[in-house]
Design an enzyme around this catalytic site. Structure first.
Site, PDB file in Angstrom:
ATOM      1  N   SER A 168     -34.464  61.514  36.721  1.00 60.56           N
ATOM      2  CA  SER A 168     -33.649  61.114  35.576  1.00 60.56           C
ATOM      3  C   SER A 168     -34.401  61.284  34.256  1.00 60.56           C
ATOM      4  O   SER A 168     -35.586  60.949  34.144  1.00 60.56           O
ATOM      5  CB  SER A 168     -33.228  59.653  35.722  1.00 60.56           C
ATOM      6  OG  SER A 168     -32.581  59.216  34.549  1.00 60.56           O
ATOM      7  N   GLY A 191     -13.174  64.188  42.800  1.00 56.40           N
ATOM      8  CA  GLY A 191     -13.881  62.910  42.849  1.00 56.40           C
ATOM      9  C   GLY A 191     -13.126  61.798  42.155  1.00 56.40           C
ATOM     10  O   GLY A 191     -12.845  61.887  40.966  1.00 56.40           O
ATOM     11  N   LYS A 236     -21.448  52.130  41.041  1.00 53.18           N
ATOM     12  CA  LYS A 236     -20.616  51.895  39.858  1.00 53.18           C
ATOM     13  C   LYS A 236     -19.409  50.999  40.138  1.00 53.18           C
ATOM     14  O   LYS A 236     -18.915  50.320  39.235  1.00 53.18           O
ATOM     15  CB  LYS A 236     -20.160  53.226  39.262  1.00 53.18           C
ATOM     16  CG  LYS A 236     -21.297  53.995  38.610  1.00 53.18           C
ATOM     17  CD  LYS A 236     -20.823  55.256  37.930  1.00 53.18           C
ATOM     18  CE  LYS A 236     -21.996  55.973  37.281  1.00 53.18           C
ATOM     19  NZ  LYS A 236     -21.572  57.141  36.510  1.00 53.18           N
ATOM     20  N   SER A 294     -33.274  59.719  31.602  1.00 56.90           N
ATOM     21  CA  SER A 294     -32.900  58.540  30.828  1.00 56.90           C
ATOM     22  C   SER A 294     -34.099  57.787  30.251  1.00 56.90           C
ATOM     23  O   SER A 294     -34.054  57.374  29.086  1.00 56.90           O
ATOM     24  CB  SER A 294     -32.038  57.591  31.666  1.00 56.90           C
ATOM     25  OG  SER A 294     -30.780  58.167  31.908  1.00 56.90           O
ATOM     26  N   GLY A 345     -14.233  58.490  42.572  1.00 58.52           N
ATOM     27  CA  GLY A 345     -15.130  57.341  42.676  1.00 58.52           C
ATOM     28  C   GLY A 345     -15.429  56.752  41.309  1.00 58.52           C
ATOM     29  O   GLY A 345     -14.655  56.913  40.359  1.00 58.52           O
ATOM     30  N   ASP A 394     -19.212  55.622  30.398  1.00 58.93           N
ATOM     31  CA  ASP A 394     -19.067  56.968  30.964  1.00 58.93           C
ATOM     32  C   ASP A 394     -17.876  57.718  30.368  1.00 58.93           C
ATOM     33  O   ASP A 394     -17.962  58.900  30.059  1.00 58.93           O
ATOM     34  CB  ASP A 394     -18.893  56.901  32.484  1.00 58.93           C
ATOM     35  CG  ASP A 394     -20.211  56.844  33.234  1.00 58.93           C
ATOM     36  OD1 ASP A 394     -21.234  57.293  32.681  1.00 58.93           O
ATOM     37  OD2 ASP A 394     -20.219  56.359  34.376  1.00 58.93           O
TER      38      ASP A 394
END
Length: 286
Positions: free
Chosen positions: A18, A134, A74, A20, A136, A110
């Site tokens: 990541s 997707g 999530k 981030s 999800g 998001d």
């Protein structure tokens, strides 16, 4: 806030690559904040996703200001929160948890991240019909953004057909019109679609491969991916080879990160500066 010291993190599986931490910490230095971003990785710790409640307690005990949440948590994380922001409640998915005064508040940045990235990176594309792979935690946010962006009809595919049907129903009720439908045949849906939005883990380092059959893509299609590790996924590489317009997931990462940063600190970051830094991070050798 009574100080400018912040400990934040990211909870998820297979997140060692990541960007981030560097993205958040560099922006914090520009803003003269004492800010540390830590990866809390199920895979690295050899823990199952069911260990999520214990990890949240650990972060609270260590004084974290909050944590980003990624695959596979999530939706699972919601059961362990005190309250949800309006966006998170509406979408039923959380990617940012603020820990404050004994409370755990779930947010969803998001959808905003995808919205801003698409708006900047795909001007002028046809939006009559798109296919979403997707349904999800990421899919529900991206689907909301897609309709807000003006996509007239969204065909939703998920391995769990009930999940795809539920998301389509939610969107149709939320926007008070028929703007989404579940589909079982991605190839048939793409035959009449302008574009493809990919919101599954396929293409990540831990989930290599293509989410579709190569022959389903044609030069007229645009393709937007939310995976950003690697930045050019197998799907985007295929789409570029076919002459499609493409949108990598990096921009979504930047804009959702900027919104999360502000939630953690109360300080508004410079999203364009974060964008430039992210591009540098992606060009740097691994």
């Amino acid at each position: 806030m009574n100080n400018n010291k912040f400990l934040v993190g990211l909870i998820g599986a297979d997140i060692q690559m990541s960007k981030s931490p560097a993205l958040h910490e560099t922006e914090a230095r520009h803003l003269e904040l004492d800010y540390h971003y830590e990866l809390v990785d199920f895979a690295e710790r050899s823990l199952p996703a069911s260990a999520l409640p214990e990890l949240l307690v650990e972060l609270e005990d260590r004084g974290f200001a909050g944590s980003n949440i990624t695959h596979p948590c999530k939706q699972k994380v919601i059961a362990h929160l005190s309250s949800l922001s309006e966006d998170a409640e509406m979408l039923g998915a959380v990617n940012t948890v603020v820990l404050r005064d004994g409370e755990r508040i779930g947010h969803n940045t998001d959808w905003y991240g995808f919205y801003k990235n698409f708006e900047r990176g795909m001007p002028g594309v046809a939006k009559t019909h798109a296919v979403l792979l997707g349904a999800g935690g990421a899919g529900v946010a991206v689907a909301h953004a897609a309709i807000k962006l003006g996509i007239a009809m969204l065909s939703i595919f998920d391995q769990d057909t009930n999940r795809a049907a539920a998301l389509a129903d939610q969107l149709n009720r939320r926007f008070s019109r028929t703007c989404a439908q579940p589909v079982r045949e991605v190839g048939a849906a793409l035959a009449s679609a302008d574009g493809l939005i990919h919101a599954t883990p396929t293409g990540m380092r831990s989930h290599p491969g293509l989410p579709i059959e190569p022959e389903w893509l044609h030069p007229r299609h645009w393709v937007a991916d939310i995976v950003y590790m690697p930045l050019v996924t197998e799907l985007l590489a295929l789409a570029e080879k076919k002459g499609c317009r493409t949108l990598p997931g990096g921009g979504m990462t930047v804009f959702q990160a900027a919104a999360a940063f502000e939630l953690f600190t109360g300080v508004k970051p410079d999203a364009e500066r974060m964008s430039r830094h992210f591009e540098e991070l992606c060009r740097a050798p691994a």
